[in-house]
Design a protein around this motif. Structure first.
Motif, short mmCIF file in Angstrom:
data_model
loop_
_atom_site.label_atom_id
_atom_site.label_comp_id
_atom_site.label_asym_id
_atom_site.label_seq_id
_atom_site.Cartn_x
_atom_site.Cartn_y
_atom_site.Cartn_z
N LEU A 296 29.79 -14.24 110.45
CA LEU A 296 30.05 -13.53 111.70
C LEU A 296 28.84 -13.76 112.60
O LEU A 296 27.73 -13.37 112.27
CB LEU A 296 30.26 -12.04 111.46
N SER A 297 29.06 -14.40 113.73
CA SER A 297 27.95 -14.84 114.57
C SER A 297 27.23 -13.68 115.25
O SER A 297 27.79 -12.59 115.42
CB SER A 297 28.45 -15.81 115.64
N TYR A 298 26.00 -13.95 115.65
CA TYR A 298 25.21 -12.95 116.37
C TYR A 298 25.90 -12.57 117.68
O TYR A 298 25.94 -11.40 118.06
CB TYR A 298 23.82 -13.52 116.65
N LYS A 325 37.47 -10.74 123.18
CA LYS A 325 37.81 -12.16 123.25
C LYS A 325 37.33 -12.92 122.01
O LYS A 325 37.02 -14.11 122.06
CB LYS A 325 37.20 -12.82 124.50
N LEU A 326 37.26 -12.21 120.89
CA LEU A 326 36.81 -12.85 119.65
C LEU A 326 37.88 -13.79 119.12
O LEU A 326 39.07 -13.50 119.23
CB LEU A 326 36.50 -11.77 118.60
N GLY A 327 37.47 -14.91 118.54
CA GLY A 327 38.41 -15.90 118.04
C GLY A 327 39.08 -15.49 116.74
O GLY A 327 38.74 -14.47 116.13
N CYS A 328 40.00 -16.32 116.31
CA CYS A 328 40.82 -16.02 115.13
C CYS A 328 39.99 -15.94 113.86
O CYS A 328 40.15 -15.01 113.07
CB CYS A 328 41.91 -17.08 114.99
N GLU A 329 39.10 -16.89 113.64
CA GLU A 329 38.36 -16.96 112.37
C GLU A 329 37.46 -15.75 112.18
O GLU A 329 37.43 -15.14 111.11
CB GLU A 329 37.54 -18.25 112.31
N GLU A 330 36.72 -15.39 113.22
CA GLU A 330 35.80 -14.26 113.08
C GLU A 330 36.55 -12.94 112.98
O GLU A 330 36.13 -12.03 112.26
CB GLU A 330 34.80 -14.25 114.23
N THR A 331 37.65 -12.82 113.70
CA THR A 331 38.45 -11.60 113.58
C THR A 331 39.05 -11.47 112.19
O THR A 331 39.10 -10.38 111.61
CB THR A 331 39.58 -11.59 114.63
N ALA A 332 39.48 -12.60 111.62
CA ALA A 332 40.02 -12.58 110.26
C ALA A 332 38.96 -12.13 109.26
O ALA A 332 39.27 -11.41 108.30
CB ALA A 332 40.55 -13.96 109.89
N LEU A 333 37.72 -12.54 109.47
CA LEU A 333 36.63 -12.09 108.60
C LEU A 333 36.53 -10.57 108.61
O LEU A 333 36.38 -9.92 107.57
CB LEU A 333 35.29 -12.68 109.06
#
Length: 560
Positions: A296-298, A325-333
């Motif tokens: 999960l990015s800063y 506006k978070l993307g799919c991959e980070e939201t899935a995390l």
């Protein structure tokens, strides 16, 4: 160098600077406490209060010091218990006694024995009681070299300090070193010491001085250790959260999380509506911070926290996506690790919705409005499912996200072994002193060392659901089980509980257990992909040996 002995002795007396008192409050030493607890009415530099606090003394004496700076290692915690350390003075001594030089010279064991039994406090030279009475005639500080060399062996203060520096590796000239050695033995003879006394004094000096602390250094370590032990005793949630935020210490974050549970603290999963970037401790709870989520990015963390502070909590997955506006991959995390549990939907439901919102409705590209909000609520009802991950699946996702489990300890999945008759838990080791027992433990950390004879042995730090213990594997046994100790466990260990320290188990045999549940959903094939706890430290040389040898010779390679 020194005009007289009193001038030198003044340097040997460590005193805490009086100007420290009142200058540094806990507010600067440990910022989170005032924010959450209120009514902070103590000064961490009020030493009379600090050194007489019953809870802190008990915590140190019992060795429950995981997370406490210099006194958290397995060896140090064992030493605290064996010495019944509770005073600042004894903690100062222990901080130096644990150093390699003192330990390897055999003087650590001698110090422990003399501390416990006054009848053993015998002095090689009677005058040593005057100068080393505080440490029972055992040299444990660098200054002790100067005291012995000057007062007992008869060297000048200048030569005594040169000897101390030489023992610390600060004298590069072999000839200069030899001159000091010659002076030492000549001076001993002139003082009337026997050959045995001279040689034994030299053996003790030579074997430990290069790795010893000066007393001021040891005292500074002891002071900070005492202060953080106070914080752990009285503010465990805030303290352990701070340890985790600091990136850990001697152990991995997994160990500190389990230590927090043993302290009776509740560990709460990260939440997009509750978590900050850092771990946060308050009362009897620690909330996992968003920074604990791997990959999960800063920038994502900043978006989540800042948007929530400006515009309030997120009310649904759609609301979260539109605003961050978070993307799919980070939201899935976030969904998989439980950070969106606040939306009261199962994780499979949220993952279904995520796919619809991102790939079909392009929700991130649309503006937020009330009409859209009502539509999303209706859609949630259509795709909602009560099916959820299994308990093992939840734990798997937690491990992959954080590197440890929150919902259950890994040993929960080995109940069929733990509940067997005859298995002794860590909390029951005291009543089994000297007895042969069977125990089950999960890997925390490990250390390989060479004995004086050059053989390899190993210390495995393990934990079960009730506490921690140390599996001591001597060379003869290690030769048989070395390859098994590269696993992360859990281990079934058989051995005898040490009579000197009941948290040590001298291992006779060891094997690695297996579990169908973990094998199918959790376990990793490689030691490099650490499932829980610290990684086994394997050097490039070890790998080279492993590649060069066949399987039958692999054990021998690791035994040394």
């Amino acid at each position: 160098m020194f005009e007289n002995s009193s001038q030198m002795e003044d340097l040997l007396i460590y005193q805490i600077p009086p100007e420290w008192r009142g200058q540094a409050k806990v507010h600067t030493l440990y910022p989170p406490i005032p924010k959450h607890t209120g009514n902070i009415d103590f000064d961490i530099f009020n030493f009379e209060m600090l050194f007489n606090d019953p809870a802190t003394k008990e915590l140190i004496r019992s060795g429950k010091t995981i997370g406490c700076f210099y006194i958290e290692s397995p060896g140090m915690r064992s030493l605290l218990r064996r010495l019944d350390v509770e005073t600042f003075e004894m903690l100062t001594a222990a901080s130096s006694v644990i150093r390699p030089g003192v330990a390897e010279s055999g003087m650590m064991q001698e110090f422990i024995a003399r501390h416990k039994d006054p009848s053993l406090r015998k002095y090689l030279v009677p005058e040593m009681e005057i100068y080393l009475g505080e440490t029972y005639g055992v040299m444990i500080y660098q200054e002790d070299v100067i005291k012995v060399a000057h007062h007992i062996a008869g060297l000048s203060l200048e030569d005594a300090d040169l000897l101390r520096r030489a023992m610390s590796g600060k004298m590069r000239s072999h000839q200069a070193m030899q001159r000091i050695v010659d002076k030492f033995f000549i001076s001993c003879k002139e003082k009337g010491l026997t050959d045995y006394q001279s040689k034994e004094l030299w053996r003790q000096i030579e074997s430990f001085a290069g790795y010893s602390f000066c007393k001021a250094h040891s005292a500074s370590f002891a002071l900070l250790s005492y202060q953080v032990a106070f914080l752990k005793a009285h503010y465990p949630a805030e303290f352990m959260a701070s340890v985790l935020n600091n990136g850990g210490g001697f152990y991995s974050p997994a160990v500190y999380v389990e230590e927090s549970k043993r302290l009776g603290l509740k560990i709460e999963l990260p939440s997009v509506n509750e978590s900050e970037k850092e771990y946060a401790g308050k009362g009897r709870t620690i909330r996992v911070g968003l920074k604990a989520i791997k990959n999960l990015s800063y920038n994502a963390i900043e978006k989540i926290v800042v948007e929530r502070k400006h515009n309030g909590n997120y009310v649904s997955l759609a609301d979260f996506l539109v605003r961050t506006k978070l993307g799919c991959e980070e939201t899935a995390l976030l969904i998989k690790c439980g950070a969106m549990g606040c939306f009261k939907q199962t994780r499979p439901t949220l993952l279904r919705l995520l796919d619809i919102y991102i790939h079909r409705r392009k929700i991130i590209e649309e503006s937020y409005n009330d009409l859209f909000l009502s539509e999303t609520f209706a859609l949630e009802e259509e795709v909602k499912t009560d099916l959820n991950y299994s308990l093992a699946g939840i734990c798997k996702e937690e491990y992959e996200a954080f590197g440890y489990m929150v919902t259950r300890h890994p040993l929960y999945f080995f109940k069929e072994w733990i509940e067997q008759k005859g298995i002794v838990s860590a909390k029951d080791m005291l009543q089994n002193k000297g007895r042969k027992v069977k125990m089950i433990g999960w890997y925390m950390t490990s250390k390989r060392i060479k004995t004086k004879s050059g053989e390899i042995m190993k210390f495995l730090s393990l934990e079960d659901l009730t506490g921690t213990f140390e599996a001591v594997i001597f060379p003869k046994v290690y030769y048989r089980v070395a390859e098994l100790t590269l696993s992360l466990g859990p281990y079934l260990v058989t051995g005898r509980v040490d009579t000197n320290d009941h948290t040590n188990l001298v291992v006779d045999n060891l094997k690695v257990l297996s579990s169908t549940v973990l094998q199918s959903s959790l376990m990793k094939d490689s030691v490099e992909h650490n499932y829980y706890g610290d990684e086994e430290k394997i050097t490039e040389e070890d790998f080279a040996l492993a590649k060069a040898l066949d399987h039958k010779k692999l054990k021998i390679a690791y035994v040394g």
